[in-house]
Scaffold this motif. Structure first.
Motif, PDB file in Angstrom:
ATOM      1  N   PRO A   1       0.810  -1.233   0.000  1.00 32.63           N
ATOM      2  CA  PRO A   1       0.000   0.000   0.000  1.00 32.63           C
ATOM      3  C   PRO A   1       0.836   1.273   0.000  1.00 32.63           C
ATOM      4  CG  PRO A   1      -0.820  -1.551   1.635  1.00 32.63           C
ATOM      5  CD  PRO A   1       0.468  -2.107   1.116  1.00 32.63           C
ATOM      6  N   GLU A   2       1.999   1.248   0.681  1.00 34.56           N
ATOM      7  CA  GLU A   2       2.841   2.440   0.715  1.00 34.56           C
ATOM      8  C   GLU A   2       3.378   2.765  -0.672  1.00 34.56           C
ATOM      9  OE1 GLU A   2       3.157  -0.059   3.010  1.00 34.56           O
ATOM     10  OE2 GLU A   2       2.362   1.004   4.756  1.00 34.56           O
ATOM     11  N   LYS A   3       3.832   1.740  -1.391  1.00 36.07           N
ATOM     12  CA  LYS A   3       4.338   1.972  -2.749  1.00 36.07           C
ATOM     13  C   LYS A   3       3.208   2.407  -3.679  1.00 36.07           C
ATOM     14  CE  LYS A   3       8.396  -0.957  -2.651  1.00 36.07           C
ATOM     15  NZ  LYS A   3       9.081  -2.116  -3.247  1.00 36.07           N
ATOM     16  N   PHE A   4       2.014   1.851  -3.473  1.00 31.28           N
ATOM     17  CA  PHE A   4       0.863   2.260  -4.267  1.00 31.28           C
ATOM     18  C   PHE A   4       0.595   3.755  -4.074  1.00 31.28           C
ATOM     19  CE2 PHE A   4      -3.705   3.193  -4.150  1.00 31.28           C
ATOM     20  CZ  PHE A   4      -3.986   3.062  -5.499  1.00 31.28           C
ATOM     21  N   LEU A   5       0.547   4.201  -2.824  1.00 34.66           N
ATOM     22  CA  LEU A   5       0.300   5.622  -2.564  1.00 34.66           C
ATOM     23  C   LEU A   5       1.459   6.480  -3.070  1.00 34.66           C
ATOM     24  CD1 LEU A   5      -1.459   5.618   0.919  1.00 34.66           C
ATOM     25  CD2 LEU A   5      -2.474   5.929  -1.343  1.00 34.66           C
ATOM     26  N   ASP A   6       2.672   5.965  -2.992  1.00 30.63           N
ATOM     27  CA  ASP A   6       3.805   6.697  -3.564  1.00 30.63           C
ATOM     28  C   ASP A   6       3.597   6.903  -5.063  1.00 30.63           C
ATOM     29  OD1 ASP A   6       5.084   6.892  -1.116  1.00 30.63           O
ATOM     30  OD2 ASP A   6       6.434   5.195  -1.493  1.00 30.63           O
ATOM     31  N   SER A   7       3.085   5.878  -5.758  1.00 28.85           N
ATOM     32  CA  SER A   7       2.842   6.023  -7.200  1.00 28.85           C
ATOM     33  C   SER A   7       1.763   7.061  -7.471  1.00 28.85           C
ATOM     34  CB  SER A   7       2.485   4.679  -7.838  1.00 28.85           C
ATOM     35  OG  SER A   7       1.207   4.244  -7.444  1.00 28.85           O
ATOM     36  N   ILE A   8       0.765   7.127  -6.599  1.00 23.42           N
ATOM     37  CA  ILE A   8      -0.267   8.164  -6.738  1.00 23.42           C
ATOM     38  C   ILE A   8       0.368   9.541  -6.557  1.00 23.42           C
ATOM     39  CG2 ILE A   8      -2.357   9.158  -5.705  1.00 23.42           C
ATOM     40  CD1 ILE A   8      -2.989   6.595  -7.203  1.00 23.42           C
ATOM     41  N   MET A   9       1.214   9.679  -5.548  1.00 29.42           N
ATOM     42  CA  MET A   9       1.814  10.980  -5.256  1.00 29.42           C
ATOM     43  C   MET A   9       2.743  11.447  -6.378  1.00 29.42           C
ATOM     44  SD  MET A   9       0.401  11.978  -2.501  1.00 29.42           S
ATOM     45  CE  MET A   9       1.381  13.420  -2.094  1.00 29.42           C
ATOM     46  N   LYS A  10       3.257  10.530  -7.188  1.00 23.29           N
ATOM     47  CA  LYS A  10       4.138  10.902  -8.307  1.00 23.29           C
ATOM     48  C   LYS A  10       3.376  11.420  -9.514  1.00 23.29           C
ATOM     49  CE  LYS A  10       7.792   7.728  -7.005  1.00 23.29           C
ATOM     50  NZ  LYS A  10       8.503   6.487  -7.355  1.00 23.29           N
ATOM     51  N   VAL A  11       2.054  11.342  -9.470  1.00 30.64           N
ATOM     52  CA  VAL A  11       1.232  11.784 -10.608  1.00 30.64           C
ATOM     53  C   VAL A  11       1.425  13.265 -10.890  1.00 30.64           C
ATOM     54  CG1 VAL A  11      -1.181  12.234 -11.237  1.00 30.64           C
ATOM     55  CG2 VAL A  11      -0.492   9.963 -10.491  1.00 30.64           C
TER      56      VAL A  11
END
Length: 143
Positions: free
Chosen positions: A20-30
């Motif tokens: 989940p942390e990496k998933f949210l990191d990918s969202i934040m990179k948008v």
């Protein structure tokens, strides 16, 4: 252990996102304009959260809880109408100081993303939808 964590992990595994942390990191990179990306269950429990460096909270913790309760009530109401109007894909809330997008995240959770730039919201929405569908390819650039 929060009862929603196993449900979150199950949904994440369906998306082939085991972290989940990496998933949210990918969202934040948008976009560099994102403020927060948070996963909540429909009882208002925060499961995971990412915050952009340097972001200052606009609401107190208590105000945020009240706003979240209203958000969840509205989301649940929309779901009661889904047989007639369809399931919500996302909701966009526009304020003077920021925008907030709510996405269904599995059956019992919400992904809430806030950002401060109104000019590129269509691109941000599209990129997040691609991440949720599993078809997003990061170019390494932020809009």
């Amino acid at each position: 252990m929060d009862y929603s964590i196993p449900r979150l992990l199950h949904f994440m595994s369906q998306l082939k996102l085991l972290n989940p942390e990496k998933f949210l990191d990918s969202i934040m990179k948008v976009s560099k304009h994102l403020r927060y990306a948070t996963i909540y269950d429909l009882k208002g429990n925060m499961l995971h959260r990412r915050k952009m460096d340097g972001v200052v909270d606009l609401l107190t913790e208590e105000q945020n809880k009240i706003a979240l309760n209203h958000t969840i009530e509205s989301w649940n109401f929309r779901n009661t109408l889904s047989e007639k109007i369809g399931k919500p894909k996302y909701t966009l809330q526009v304020y003077d100081n920021f925008m907030r997008i709510l996405y269904p995240f599995g059956e019992k959770m919400l992904l809430i993303v806030t950002f401060d730039d109104a000019s590129g919201h269509n691109d941000i929405i599209e990129r997040i939808q691609k991440i949720l569908s599993g078809s997003y390819t990061e170019t390494g650039k932020k809009s």
